[in-house]
Structures are given as C-alpha cells and as structure tokens.
Design an enzyme around this catalytic site. Sequence first.
Site, PDB file in Angstrom:
ATOM      1  N   HIS A  63       0.846  -1.197   0.000  1.00 38.38           N
ATOM      2  CA  HIS A  63       0.000   0.000   0.000  1.00 38.38           C
ATOM      3  C   HIS A  63       0.876   1.238   0.000  1.00 38.38           C
ATOM      4  O   HIS A  63       2.101   1.152   0.150  1.00 38.38           O
ATOM      5  CB  HIS A  63      -0.990  -0.026   1.161  1.00 38.38           C
ATOM      6  CG  HIS A  63      -0.389   0.065   2.536  1.00 38.38           C
ATOM      7  ND1 HIS A  63       0.479  -0.887   3.034  1.00 38.38           N
ATOM      8  CD2 HIS A  63      -0.531   0.996   3.523  1.00 38.38           C
ATOM      9  CE1 HIS A  63       0.830  -0.555   4.263  1.00 38.38           C
ATOM     10  NE2 HIS A  63       0.241   0.594   4.588  1.00 38.38           N
ATOM     11  N   HIS A  65       1.173   3.967   1.920  1.00 37.16           N
ATOM     12  CA  HIS A  65       1.635   4.741   3.083  1.00 37.16           C
ATOM     13  C   HIS A  65       3.154   4.892   3.008  1.00 37.16           C
ATOM     14  O   HIS A  65       3.864   3.970   2.592  1.00 37.16           O
ATOM     15  CB  HIS A  65       1.235   4.050   4.398  1.00 37.16           C
ATOM     16  CG  HIS A  65      -0.192   4.336   4.784  1.00 37.16           C
ATOM     17  ND1 HIS A  65      -0.950   3.477   5.542  1.00 37.16           N
ATOM     18  CD2 HIS A  65      -0.997   5.412   4.516  1.00 37.16           C
ATOM     19  CE1 HIS A  65      -2.160   4.004   5.726  1.00 37.16           C
ATOM     20  NE2 HIS A  65      -2.206   5.169   5.113  1.00 37.16           N
ATOM     21  N   ASP A  67       5.590   4.784   5.016  1.00 38.64           N
ATOM     22  CA  ASP A  67       6.522   3.831   5.655  1.00 38.64           C
ATOM     23  C   ASP A  67       6.690   2.553   4.843  1.00 38.64           C
ATOM     24  O   ASP A  67       7.476   1.679   5.211  1.00 38.64           O
ATOM     25  CB  ASP A  67       6.096   3.528   7.108  1.00 38.64           C
ATOM     26  CG  ASP A  67       4.713   2.907   7.235  1.00 38.64           C
ATOM     27  OD1 ASP A  67       3.794   3.352   6.532  1.00 38.64           O
ATOM     28  OD2 ASP A  67       4.547   1.980   8.054  1.00 38.64           O
ATOM     29  N   HIS A  68       5.988   2.468   3.697  1.00 39.40           N
ATOM     30  CA  HIS A  68       6.138   1.289   2.837  1.00 39.40           C
ATOM     31  C   HIS A  68       6.711   1.628   1.455  1.00 39.40           C
ATOM     32  O   HIS A  68       7.061   0.719   0.706  1.00 39.40           O
ATOM     33  CB  HIS A  68       4.791   0.566   2.696  1.00 39.40           C
ATOM     34  CG  HIS A  68       4.267   0.052   4.002  1.00 39.40           C
ATOM     35  ND1 HIS A  68       4.283  -1.286   4.345  1.00 39.40           N
ATOM     36  CD2 HIS A  68       3.771   0.712   5.087  1.00 39.40           C
ATOM     37  CE1 HIS A  68       3.793  -1.425   5.574  1.00 39.40           C
ATOM     38  NE2 HIS A  68       3.482  -0.223   6.052  1.00 39.40           N
ATOM     39  N   HIS A 140      -7.556  -1.561   5.546  1.00 40.42           N
ATOM     40  CA  HIS A 140      -6.575  -0.634   6.130  1.00 40.42           C
ATOM     41  C   HIS A 140      -6.899   0.840   5.843  1.00 40.42           C
ATOM     42  O   HIS A 140      -6.015   1.691   5.857  1.00 40.42           O
ATOM     43  CB  HIS A 140      -5.178  -0.995   5.591  1.00 40.42           C
ATOM     44  CG  HIS A 140      -4.057  -0.250   6.253  1.00 40.42           C
ATOM     45  ND1 HIS A 140      -3.927  -0.165   7.631  1.00 40.42           N
ATOM     46  CD2 HIS A 140      -3.009   0.456   5.747  1.00 40.42           C
ATOM     47  CE1 HIS A 140      -2.849   0.551   7.929  1.00 40.42           C
ATOM     48  NE2 HIS A 140      -2.281   0.955   6.807  1.00 40.42           N
ATOM     49  N   ASP A 211      -0.447  -3.773   5.790  1.00 37.13           N
ATOM     50  CA  ASP A 211      -1.093  -3.362   7.034  1.00 37.13           C
ATOM     51  C   ASP A 211      -2.592  -3.670   6.934  1.00 37.13           C
ATOM     52  O   ASP A 211      -3.211  -3.461   5.897  1.00 37.13           O
ATOM     53  CB  ASP A 211      -0.919  -1.855   7.247  1.00 37.13           C
ATOM     54  CG  ASP A 211       0.538  -1.469   7.453  1.00 37.13           C
ATOM     55  OD1 ASP A 211       1.405  -2.362   7.426  1.00 37.13           O
ATOM     56  OD2 ASP A 211       0.804  -0.258   7.646  1.00 37.13           O
ATOM     57  N   HIS A 269       5.972  -5.335  11.638  1.00 42.58           N
ATOM     58  CA  HIS A 269       5.325  -4.018  11.712  1.00 42.58           C
ATOM     59  C   HIS A 269       4.977  -3.723  13.179  1.00 42.58           C
ATOM     60  O   HIS A 269       3.837  -3.437  13.535  1.00 42.58           O
ATOM     61  CB  HIS A 269       4.079  -3.999  10.815  1.00 42.58           C
ATOM     62  CG  HIS A 269       3.624  -2.620  10.413  1.00 42.58           C
ATOM     63  ND1 HIS A 269       2.766  -1.868  11.179  1.00 42.58           N
ATOM     64  CD2 HIS A 269       3.922  -1.846   9.336  1.00 42.58           C
ATOM     65  CE1 HIS A 269       2.532  -0.710  10.576  1.00 42.58           C
ATOM     66  NE2 HIS A 269       3.231  -0.665   9.455  1.00 42.58           N
TER      67      HIS A 269
HETATM   68 ZN    ZN Z   1       2.776   0.714   7.879  1.00 44.27          ZN
HETATM   69 ZN    ZN Z   2      -0.234   1.575   6.488  1.00 42.50          ZN
END
Ligand code: ZN
Ligand code: ZN
Length: 307
Positions: A63, A65, A67-68, A140, A211, A269
């Site tokens: 996804h 976001h 942090d990915h 998510h 996530d 995570h």
């Molecule tokens: Zn994340």
């Molecule tokens: Zn996420």
Amino acid sequence: MDIFFLGTGAGMPAKLRNVTSIALKLLEERGAIWLFDAGEATQHQILHTSIKPRRLEKIFITHLHGDHIYGLPGLLSSRSFQGGDSEVTVYGPKGIKEFLQVSLSVSQTYLKYPLTIIEIDEGVIFEDKQFTVEARLLDHGIPSYGYRVVEKDRPGTLLADKLMAAGVKPGPIFRKIKNGETVTLEDGRVIEPQDFLGPAQKGRVVTILGDTRFCENAILLAQDADLLIHEATFSRDEEKLAFDYFHSTTHQAAEVAKQAKCKQLCLTHISSRYDRNDWRELVKQAKEVFVHTDIAEDFMEVTLPYK
Ligand SMILES: [Zn+2]
Ligand SMILES: [Zn+2]
C-alpha cells in the site's frame, strides 16, 4: 527460499526497527530477489546484507503509506549504479505509477534498465512455470494488498532403473520424461511420465500481508501457508486502538494463522512503543492463540526448506 527482514517497524523509522521491507530470496530457485515494500532507508539496510540490488527482479508494494514506499525511488535509482541492468517489475495499488514517475522525473533520474510498473487489481497478478502470486485487498482505510506466493510443485526424480528395465535406453528421451512429457517409443509403446517419476516435490507457500485489521481476505490468502507474515502493530490489550488505526493486535494476527491452518507465523510491523524487553511478551501473547509464532527483527532471516 529464504525470507529476510530488512525493516520490521511501524509508521516511522526507530532505532531498533527500520520501516517495512521484506526480501524473498529466490537465489536457488531463479537467481532472483523479490522485495515486498521498500520503506525509507531500505537501501541503507541492504548495505549491511549480502543482498545484491542487481538481483532484484520484482517489487511488490502492499500500500502507499510512506513507511512502505519512501525508500523505493532511491533504491531503484542506486540500482543503476550497482550494475543492475535487468528489468525490474513493480506491482502495487493504483497511484504507485504516478508516485514513481513523478519522483524519478522531478529528480531527473534515468534508469539504465527497463522498469515496468503494474497497478494491480485483486486476483492472480503474476504466473510463470515456477510461481503464482495472488493479491487480495485487506482492511486498512486505503487500498492495502496481501500477497500469496505459491511455488508450483516440482516433478519428482526420474526412475532411470525402472525405465531401463522397461527397455528404454538413456538419451534425450529421459529428459523429456523428466520434464513430464508423454513419449511414444519407436515400437509404438507410450510412456506416461507419472509411471517413471518419483513423488513430486511440493511447492512452498508464503503469504506476506500489508497493514490491515483482522479480515477474512487475510485468512483466504494465508490458507495452509508454510509461512504467514502478518503485521502486529499493537499488543493483545490494544484492540480498540488497533481497530481505530486500521491495524492488528498480536492475538488477531495469531487468529488468522490459526484459522488459515498455517505452519508458521511471523509478526512484524511492530510499534516503537514496544522496546526490546516487550517483544518477548508480544510473542507470548500470540502463542496463546497460535503456538508456532515468532517475532521478526531487522536482519532476521527465515529459511523455508522443501517439505
Ligand atoms: Zn505501515
Ligand atoms: Zn499503512
């Protein structure tokens, strides 16, 4: 087949855990590495490992976001300077193409290798003679995919003695039978490969989820998997917080593994609110529901041998 955790933290980089990235090492199987997510500084993490970016063949983004994905443009760019000249395919939700095209064009980054970006829908997103990869949407808040990587069964070993006893002489015909082809001999006899091959070697199944809250599609993707990699951002006692932020608890991750009858579960995570001393407790919680549970740490490797 090895799974190498490059980053195992949630949300933002922390001292003990970098943000998410997981390498599926298929060096023996196809001389390649597949990457799942590339949080910021993934390429810095790779510097501390034996992973060669030129070996990267496919990158699956769960996804969008930060942090990915914030580590993706830098990683792709550096790969050009590290001798990477083979094609890389990036799979991800709608928007991944724009993110990469804008990042690379604004920074005037020119890759010396072909880059293919595929915006996926649910279903089988990749298949060749070795592997199938299936994607499903999780829960998510924004589209977040889980990936089920299925290795196809490999034909068993050739029973050469049995073939010779049947009067078949060694030669190219042996290779055809080994490859599962039906062969007609000069005397008209038909040789069915299954009669002259040992038991097939069962392929392995790895499920890597983005996530998510606890959801049905996670269980479907993880069905009978040899290894399930599931986020556990929060501890057992933070179910409300997990729900509000579209994440899972240790218990919920373990519940997915249990209902899907997985062989092994690895939690990742992990929120930076938990320090090293808490990690043991998080695993303990998950084991209350599913005993074959481990917790990932940065630079940890899990090997999945043939069954
Ligand atoms: Zn994340
Ligand atoms: Zn996420």
